[in-house]
Design a protein around this motif. Structure first.
Motif, PDB file in Angstrom:
ATOM      1  N   VAL A  58      -4.068   4.217   4.118  1.00 50.10           N
ATOM      2  CA  VAL A  58      -2.678   3.571   4.760  1.00 50.10           C
ATOM      3  C   VAL A  58      -2.816   3.225   6.088  1.00 50.10           C
ATOM      4  O   VAL A  58      -2.134   2.403   6.421  1.00 50.10           O
ATOM      5  CB  VAL A  58      -1.674   4.868   4.420  1.00 50.10           C
ATOM      6  CG1 VAL A  58      -0.245   4.514   5.129  1.00 50.10           C
ATOM      7  CG2 VAL A  58      -1.384   5.067   3.020  1.00 50.10           C
ATOM      8  N   PRO A  62      -2.244  -1.167   6.144  1.00 49.96           N
ATOM      9  CA  PRO A  62      -0.670  -1.069   6.170  1.00 49.96           C
ATOM     10  C   PRO A  62      -0.111  -1.887   5.394  1.00 49.96           C
ATOM     11  O   PRO A  62       0.902  -1.613   4.433  1.00 49.96           O
ATOM     12  CB  PRO A  62      -0.318  -0.842   7.596  1.00 49.96           C
ATOM     13  CG  PRO A  62      -1.370  -1.745   8.341  1.00 49.96           C
ATOM     14  CD  PRO A  62      -2.779  -1.432   7.480  1.00 49.96           C
ATOM     15  N   ALA A  65      -0.635  -0.905   1.700  1.00 48.97           N
ATOM     16  CA  ALA A  65       0.443   0.307   1.624  1.00 48.97           C
ATOM     17  C   ALA A  65       1.672  -0.283   1.194  1.00 48.97           C
ATOM     18  O   ALA A  65       2.386   0.431   0.569  1.00 48.97           O
ATOM     19  CB  ALA A  65       0.148   1.266   2.437  1.00 48.97           C
ATOM     20  N   ASP A  66       2.279  -1.049   2.176  1.00 47.27           N
ATOM     21  CA  ASP A  66       3.461  -1.421   1.983  1.00 47.27           C
ATOM     22  C   ASP A  66       3.779  -2.286   0.735  1.00 47.27           C
ATOM     23  O   ASP A  66       4.870  -2.142  -0.104  1.00 47.27           O
ATOM     24  CB  ASP A  66       3.885  -2.370   3.173  1.00 47.27           C
ATOM     25  CG  ASP A  66       4.254  -1.848   4.359  1.00 47.27           C
ATOM     26  OD1 ASP A  66       4.582  -0.264   4.559  1.00 47.27           O
ATOM     27  OD2 ASP A  66       4.193  -2.310   5.451  1.00 47.27           O
ATOM     28  N   ALA A  69       4.171   0.090  -2.059  1.00 45.63           N
ATOM     29  CA  ALA A  69       5.694   0.815  -2.028  1.00 45.63           C
ATOM     30  C   ALA A  69       6.654  -0.015  -2.376  1.00 45.63           C
ATOM     31  O   ALA A  69       7.602   0.538  -3.195  1.00 45.63           O
ATOM     32  CB  ALA A  69       5.993   1.330  -0.236  1.00 45.63           C
ATOM     33  N   THR A  86       5.189   5.913  -0.686  1.00 46.93           N
ATOM     34  CA  THR A  86       6.099   5.972   0.437  1.00 46.93           C
ATOM     35  C   THR A  86       6.143   7.197   1.206  1.00 46.93           C
ATOM     36  O   THR A  86       6.240   7.276   2.557  1.00 46.93           O
ATOM     37  CB  THR A  86       7.706   5.680   0.049  1.00 46.93           C
ATOM     38  OG1 THR A  86       8.011   6.659  -1.078  1.00 46.93           O
ATOM     39  CG2 THR A  86       8.150   4.315  -0.603  1.00 46.93           C
ATOM     40  N   ILE A  89       3.093   7.097   3.659  1.00 41.42           N
ATOM     41  CA  ILE A  89       3.182   5.972   4.289  1.00 41.42           C
ATOM     42  C   ILE A  89       3.950   6.908   5.723  1.00 41.42           C
ATOM     43  O   ILE A  89       3.659   6.865   6.714  1.00 41.42           O
ATOM     44  CB  ILE A  89       3.854   4.917   4.171  1.00 41.42           C
ATOM     45  CG1 ILE A  89       2.928   3.975   3.296  1.00 41.42           C
ATOM     46  CG2 ILE A  89       4.313   4.095   5.325  1.00 41.42           C
ATOM     47  CD1 ILE A  89       3.624   2.915   2.460  1.00 41.42           C
ATOM     48  N   ARG A  90       4.935   7.750   5.139  1.00 40.09           N
ATOM     49  CA  ARG A  90       5.503   8.459   6.291  1.00 40.09           C
ATOM     50  C   ARG A  90       4.820   9.368   6.948  1.00 40.09           C
ATOM     51  O   ARG A  90       5.025   9.670   8.058  1.00 40.09           O
ATOM     52  CB  ARG A  90       6.893   8.961   5.535  1.00 40.09           C
ATOM     53  CG  ARG A  90       7.908   9.757   6.611  1.00 40.09           C
ATOM     54  CD  ARG A  90       9.172  10.179   5.767  1.00 40.09           C
ATOM     55  NE  ARG A  90       9.164  10.683   4.448  1.00 40.09           N
ATOM     56  CZ  ARG A  90       9.377  10.197   3.272  1.00 40.09           C
ATOM     57  NH1 ARG A  90       9.866   8.952   3.292  1.00 40.09           N
ATOM     58  NH2 ARG A  90       9.242  10.829   2.090  1.00 40.09           N
ATOM     59  N   ASN A  93       2.531   8.278   9.084  1.00 41.13           N
ATOM     60  CA  ASN A  93       2.934   7.679  10.526  1.00 41.13           C
ATOM     61  C   ASN A  93       3.621   8.776  11.386  1.00 41.13           C
ATOM     62  O   ASN A  93       3.789   8.678  12.736  1.00 41.13           O
ATOM     63  CB  ASN A  93       4.217   6.663  10.176  1.00 41.13           C
ATOM     64  CG  ASN A  93       3.395   5.366   9.706  1.00 41.13           C
ATOM     65  OD1 ASN A  93       2.658   5.028  10.075  1.00 41.13           O
ATOM     66  ND2 ASN A  93       4.342   4.844   8.744  1.00 41.13           N
TER      67      ASN A  93
END
Length: 106
Positions: A58, A62, A65-66, A69, A86, A89-90, A93
């Protein structure tokens, strides 16, 4: 969890020691030779990957990954039965995921 140096099997390390162009996915950055990257070489966001490898991916990819999502949201599916992309990813971050070393902007 295994020590960072122990994430990759010895046969893989031996094979890469003699490879003309080793796969940098195992390293923190291309050519580092530190084995601080992925524990296995697979697709960037592999459904069979460990949580650590997914968090690393991720961070490294990125945009991909988006896109995963977005597919999750449109289809109403989950990346895996136990993890939504999702959430990964969270977590990547906010929760101290592994340093990606290299980020592909795509």
């Amino acid at each position: 969890m295994a020590a960072r140096q122990g994430l990759v099997d010895r046969p893989v390390k031996e094979w890469h020691a003699d490879a003309p162009a080793p796969c940098w996915a195992y390293d923190s950055v291309p050519g580092a030779g530190d084995w601080l990257g992925n524990s296995r070489c697979s697709c960037a966001l592999c459904g069979f990957a460990s949580r650590r490898d997914l968090l690393l991916s991720v961070g490294r990819r990125p945009r991909l990954a988006d896109l995963y999502a977005e597919v999750e949201q449109v289809r109403g599916d989950s990346f895996r039965a136990d993890w939504r992309i999702t959430d990964l990813i969270r977590h990547a971050n906010t929760c101290g995921a592994p340093d990606p070393g290299v980020v592909w902007p795509e």
